[in-house]
Design a protein around this motif. Structure first.
Motif, PDB file in Angstrom:
ATOM      1  N   ASN A 165     -51.317 -12.737 -16.728  1.00 28.88           N
ATOM      2  CA  ASN A 165     -49.795 -13.079 -16.231  1.00 28.88           C
ATOM      3  C   ASN A 165     -49.137 -13.375 -16.741  1.00 28.88           C
ATOM      4  OD1 ASN A 165     -49.709 -16.112 -16.723  1.00 28.88           O
ATOM      5  ND2 ASN A 165     -51.410 -16.563 -14.843  1.00 28.88           N
ATOM      6  N   GLU A 166     -47.815 -13.419 -17.035  1.00 29.52           N
ATOM      7  CA  GLU A 166     -47.059 -14.034 -18.276  1.00 29.52           C
ATOM      8  C   GLU A 166     -45.733 -14.511 -18.070  1.00 29.52           C
ATOM      9  OE1 GLU A 166     -45.077 -10.659 -21.278  1.00 29.52           O
ATOM     10  OE2 GLU A 166     -46.384  -8.850 -19.936  1.00 29.52           O
ATOM     11  N   MET A 167     -45.099 -14.002 -19.005  1.00 30.82           N
ATOM     12  CA  MET A 167     -43.422 -15.222 -18.402  1.00 30.82           C
ATOM     13  C   MET A 167     -42.216 -13.773 -19.044  1.00 30.82           C
ATOM     14  SD  MET A 167     -44.109 -17.714 -17.222  1.00 30.82           S
ATOM     15  CE  MET A 167     -42.002 -18.199 -17.044  1.00 30.82           C
ATOM     16  N   VAL A 168     -41.464 -14.036 -18.131  1.00 29.41           N
ATOM     17  CA  VAL A 168     -39.878 -13.233 -18.297  1.00 29.41           C
ATOM     18  C   VAL A 168     -38.717 -14.399 -18.605  1.00 29.41           C
ATOM     19  CG1 VAL A 168     -38.945 -10.962 -17.256  1.00 29.41           C
ATOM     20  CG2 VAL A 168     -41.155 -11.115 -16.914  1.00 29.41           C
ATOM     21  N   PHE A 169     -37.695 -13.888 -19.357  1.00 33.92           N
ATOM     22  CA  PHE A 169     -36.576 -14.296 -19.241  1.00 33.92           C
ATOM     23  C   PHE A 169     -35.775 -13.342 -18.397  1.00 33.92           C
ATOM     24  CE2 PHE A 169     -37.984 -16.192 -23.200  1.00 33.92           C
ATOM     25  CZ  PHE A 169     -38.452 -17.166 -23.295  1.00 33.92           C
ATOM     26  N   ILE A 170     -35.227 -13.902 -17.269  1.00 31.20           N
ATOM     27  CA  ILE A 170     -33.942 -13.430 -16.540  1.00 31.20           C
ATOM     28  C   ILE A 170     -32.374 -13.770 -16.976  1.00 31.20           C
ATOM     29  CG2 ILE A 170     -33.253 -13.437 -14.170  1.00 31.20           C
ATOM     30  CD1 ILE A 170     -36.396 -12.755 -14.436  1.00 31.20           C
ATOM     31  N   GLY A 171     -32.268 -12.702 -18.052  1.00 34.88           N
ATOM     32  CA  GLY A 171     -30.874 -13.560 -19.253  1.00 34.88           C
ATOM     33  C   GLY A 171     -31.187 -14.192 -19.871  1.00 34.88           C
ATOM     34  N   LYS A 172     -30.118 -14.559 -20.689  1.00 34.45           N
ATOM     35  CA  LYS A 172     -30.795 -15.438 -22.148  1.00 34.45           C
ATOM     36  C   LYS A 172     -31.009 -16.783 -21.706  1.00 34.45           C
ATOM     37  CE  LYS A 172     -27.887 -12.887 -25.236  1.00 34.45           C
ATOM     38  NZ  LYS A 172     -26.505 -12.279 -26.072  1.00 34.45           N
ATOM     39  N   PRO A 173     -31.805 -17.039 -21.789  1.00 32.44           N
ATOM     40  CA  PRO A 173     -32.643 -18.228 -22.151  1.00 32.44           C
ATOM     41  C   PRO A 173     -32.066 -19.695 -22.969  1.00 32.44           C
ATOM     42  CG  PRO A 173     -34.256 -17.561 -23.844  1.00 32.44           C
ATOM     43  CD  PRO A 173     -32.781 -16.399 -23.276  1.00 32.44           C
ATOM     44  N   ASP A 174     -31.751 -20.884 -21.802  1.00 32.25           N
ATOM     45  CA  ASP A 174     -31.481 -21.815 -22.322  1.00 32.25           C
ATOM     46  C   ASP A 174     -32.275 -22.604 -23.382  1.00 32.25           C
ATOM     47  OD1 ASP A 174     -33.324 -23.771 -20.962  1.00 32.25           O
ATOM     48  OD2 ASP A 174     -31.709 -24.106 -19.877  1.00 32.25           O
ATOM     49  N   ALA A 175     -31.877 -23.629 -24.281  1.00 33.46           N
ATOM     50  CA  ALA A 175     -33.307 -24.075 -25.285  1.00 33.46           C
ATOM     51  C   ALA A 175     -34.298 -24.674 -24.592  1.00 33.46           C
ATOM     52  CB  ALA A 175     -32.331 -25.287 -25.953  1.00 33.46           C
ATOM     53  N   ASP A 176     -34.252 -25.133 -23.454  1.00 34.40           N
ATOM     54  CA  ASP A 176     -35.264 -26.108 -23.334  1.00 34.40           C
ATOM     55  C   ASP A 176     -36.196 -24.552 -22.780  1.00 34.40           C
ATOM     56  OD1 ASP A 176     -35.198 -28.531 -23.632  1.00 34.40           O
ATOM     57  OD2 ASP A 176     -34.232 -29.355 -22.008  1.00 34.40           O
ATOM     58  N   SER A 177     -35.779 -23.772 -21.826  1.00 32.75           N
ATOM     59  CA  SER A 177     -36.551 -22.722 -21.422  1.00 32.75           C
ATOM     60  C   SER A 177     -37.549 -22.298 -22.706  1.00 32.75           C
ATOM     61  CB  SER A 177     -36.189 -21.763 -20.775  1.00 32.75           C
ATOM     62  OG  SER A 177     -35.317 -22.801 -19.391  1.00 32.75           O
ATOM     63  N   LEU A 178     -36.366 -22.008 -23.497  1.00 34.86           N
ATOM     64  CA  LEU A 178     -37.230 -21.368 -24.712  1.00 34.86           C
ATOM     65  C   LEU A 178     -38.671 -22.051 -25.479  1.00 34.86           C
ATOM     66  CD1 LEU A 178     -37.132 -18.760 -26.893  1.00 34.86           C
ATOM     67  CD2 LEU A 178     -35.424 -20.063 -27.465  1.00 34.86           C
ATOM     68  N   ARG A 179     -38.038 -23.273 -25.452  1.00 33.53           N
ATOM     69  CA  ARG A 179     -38.879 -24.381 -25.687  1.00 33.53           C
ATOM     70  C   ARG A 179     -40.777 -23.716 -25.057  1.00 33.53           C
ATOM     71  NH1 ARG A 179     -39.900 -29.510 -25.223  1.00 33.53           N
ATOM     72  NH2 ARG A 179     -37.731 -29.851 -24.048  1.00 33.53           N
ATOM     73  N   LEU A 180     -40.040 -24.130 -24.049  1.00 32.79           N
ATOM     74  CA  LEU A 180     -41.778 -23.847 -22.933  1.00 32.79           C
ATOM     75  C   LEU A 180     -42.304 -22.630 -22.728  1.00 32.79           C
ATOM     76  CD1 LEU A 180     -42.934 -25.550 -20.896  1.00 32.79           C
ATOM     77  CD2 LEU A 180     -40.827 -24.037 -19.260  1.00 32.79           C
ATOM     78  N   VAL A 181     -41.657 -22.146 -22.634  1.00 35.59           N
ATOM     79  CA  VAL A 181     -41.910 -20.487 -23.089  1.00 35.59           C
ATOM     80  C   VAL A 181     -42.881 -20.274 -23.978  1.00 35.59           C
ATOM     81  CG1 VAL A 181     -42.171 -18.273 -22.447  1.00 35.59           C
ATOM     82  CG2 VAL A 181     -40.685 -20.076 -21.354  1.00 35.59           C
ATOM     83  N   HIS A 182     -42.682 -19.818 -25.216  1.00 36.82           N
ATOM     84  CA  HIS A 182     -43.016 -20.284 -26.779  1.00 36.82           C
ATOM     85  C   HIS A 182     -43.893 -21.370 -26.446  1.00 36.82           C
ATOM     86  CE1 HIS A 182     -43.522 -18.863 -30.411  1.00 36.82           C
ATOM     87  NE2 HIS A 182     -43.573 -19.791 -31.020  1.00 36.82           N
ATOM     88  N   CYS A 183     -43.911 -21.823 -26.123  1.00 31.28           N
ATOM     89  CA  CYS A 183     -44.789 -23.542 -26.155  1.00 31.28           C
ATOM     90  C   CYS A 183     -46.221 -22.469 -25.463  1.00 31.28           C
ATOM     91  CB  CYS A 183     -44.700 -24.627 -25.970  1.00 31.28           C
ATOM     92  SG  CYS A 183     -45.649 -25.774 -25.650  1.00 31.28           S
ATOM     93  N   THR A 184     -45.841 -22.444 -24.967  1.00 28.96           N
ATOM     94  CA  THR A 184     -46.911 -21.495 -23.665  1.00 28.96           C
ATOM     95  C   THR A 184     -47.818 -20.704 -24.312  1.00 28.96           C
ATOM     96  OG1 THR A 184     -45.236 -22.759 -21.568  1.00 28.96           O
ATOM     97  CG2 THR A 184     -47.890 -21.118 -21.069  1.00 28.96           C
ATOM     98  N   TYR A 185     -46.843 -19.763 -24.684  1.00 35.09           N
ATOM     99  CA  TYR A 185     -47.840 -18.596 -25.050  1.00 35.09           C
ATOM    100  C   TYR A 185     -48.916 -19.215 -26.718  1.00 35.09           C
ATOM    101  CZ  TYR A 185     -48.284 -14.621 -28.259  1.00 35.09           C
ATOM    102  OH  TYR A 185     -48.935 -13.070 -29.342  1.00 35.09           O
ATOM    103  N   GLU A 186     -48.159 -20.156 -27.334  1.00 39.27           N
ATOM    104  CA  GLU A 186     -49.005 -20.603 -28.301  1.00 39.27           C
ATOM    105  C   GLU A 186     -49.946 -21.584 -27.910  1.00 39.27           C
ATOM    106  OE1 GLU A 186     -48.558 -20.948 -32.191  1.00 39.27           O
ATOM    107  OE2 GLU A 186     -46.841 -18.883 -31.490  1.00 39.27           O
ATOM    108  N   CYS A 187     -50.131 -22.162 -26.409  1.00 39.86           N
ATOM    109  CA  CYS A 187     -51.451 -23.308 -26.401  1.00 39.86           C
ATOM    110  C   CYS A 187     -52.159 -22.024 -25.917  1.00 39.86           C
ATOM    111  CB  CYS A 187     -50.855 -23.669 -24.961  1.00 39.86           C
ATOM    112  SG  CYS A 187     -49.314 -24.933 -25.474  1.00 39.86           S
TER     113      CYS A 187
END
Length: 326
Positions: free
Chosen positions: A159-181
């Motif tokens: 599984n993976e994440m998709v942004f539906i349109g440009k993300p806000d700062a918190d969503s960007l931080r969360l999704v990238h953090c999760t990938y890094e985790c």
């Protein structure tokens, strides 16, 4: 979900369920897992296997898992490309279902303990197991797409994440953090290492982005059973038993939240939401332990996740807090 449930359930965030269409048919010519036609969706082989040792895969059997994981990745790539504003998650389910069938596979989620659809679509505050429905994806949403396919007696899971349109700062931080985790945990995979150390690596990375780690759900063995040993907990100081050995095949799939790690299950008995209604994200790979470390069975063709391709297209840089190189 009934009208009474909609009226009385204490939803923790803004998301509400839409209408769920009937299960999609699978041609009789396609081989099915043991739960596919059971009225209760139970998997007798999984239930008989609980508590057994982790299987070691090799040779032609392992090649079958490689192939189904490759197919699962292909189907997920198709699903990610379809996730746009205005598209319903039910339409994504149709796309996943048809892409899976076209490849001669059975969609593993379908009827697994009565799950009614062929893919899990978890939007915004939904941690996992979101049921595709009539709700249209909206600009600013984030969605996790979880694809699993079954063929030649084995399952793949990714599984993976998709942004539906440009993300806000918190969503960007969360999704990238999760990938890094996810990749922090993958770095711990090698023969002789302890499964419980995956969670230590994940929580250490999550804390650098001020995020929390869901404790209710875990990674798992995958192969001739959809879910089997080992169990890989994603949080620190966990009790996951076992030592990694060559030929072990399993998933790591951390679920990371912006707020509390705690979860609440909707009345549909599947959809898991964050307790505080804040957003959640998840990434998953299937992998096999090798003599030299690990082989990712569900990697992207270019090893670049879809969300990073989206950001590059929009000219949005990746966050730099606490990065772990993949």
């Amino acid at each position: 979900m009934s009208e009474m449930d909609l009226a009385t359930f204490n939803f923790t965030g803004p998301l509400r369920p839409g209408k769920i269409t009937p299960k999609r048919p699978v041609p009789a010519t396609i081989a099915r897992p043991d739960y596919a036609d059971n009225a209760d969706g139970r998997s007798p082989c999984e239930e008989a296997d609980r508590g057994n040792k982790v299987k070691k895969w090799s040779g032609e059997e392992l090649d079958k898992i490689r192939e189904i994981c490759k197919i699962s990745r292909e189907v997920l790539d198709i699903a990610c490309a379809a996730a746009k504003p205005g598209v319903t998650t039910d339409e994504i389910d149709r796309i996943v279902h048809e892409a899976t069938i076209a490849r001669g596979c059975y969609p593993s989620p379908l009827n697994y303990y009565n799950f009614p659809k062929s893919v899990c679509t978890s939007v915004n505050e939904i941690i996992c197991h979101g049921i595709p429905d009539s709700r249209e994806l909206q600009e600013g949403d984030i969605v996790n797409l979880d694809v699993s396919c079954f063929k030649d007696g084995v399952h793949g899971d990714v599984n993976e994440m998709v942004f539906i349109g440009k993300p806000d700062a918190d969503s960007l931080r969360l999704v990238h953090c999760t990938y890094e985790c996810l990749y922090a945990a993958i770095k711990t995979v090698a023969p002789g290492n302890l499964y419980k150390h995956c969670g230590d690596a994940i929580e250490a990375r999550a804390s650098k982005s001020h995020c929390s780690v869901v404790r209710t759900y875990s990674g798992h063995g995958v192969g001739d059973k959809f879910h089997t040993a080992p169990t890989i907990s994603h949080y620190a100081n966990n009790k996951s038993p076992g030592i990694m050995q060559v030929g072990h095949v399993f998933t790591i799939e951390p679920m990371i939240n912006l707020g509390t790690w705690q979860d609440v299950t909707w009345p549909d008995r599947w959809t898991s939401s964050t307790k505080d209604g804040k957003r959640s994200a998840q990434f998953e790979h299937s992998m096999v332990v090798t003599p030299n470390g690990v082989e990712l069975l569900t990697d992207w063709a270019d090893s670049v996740p879809y969300y990073q391709r989206q950001l590059a297209e929009w000219g949005i840089p990746l966050p730099t807090d606490g990065e772990v190189s993949s």
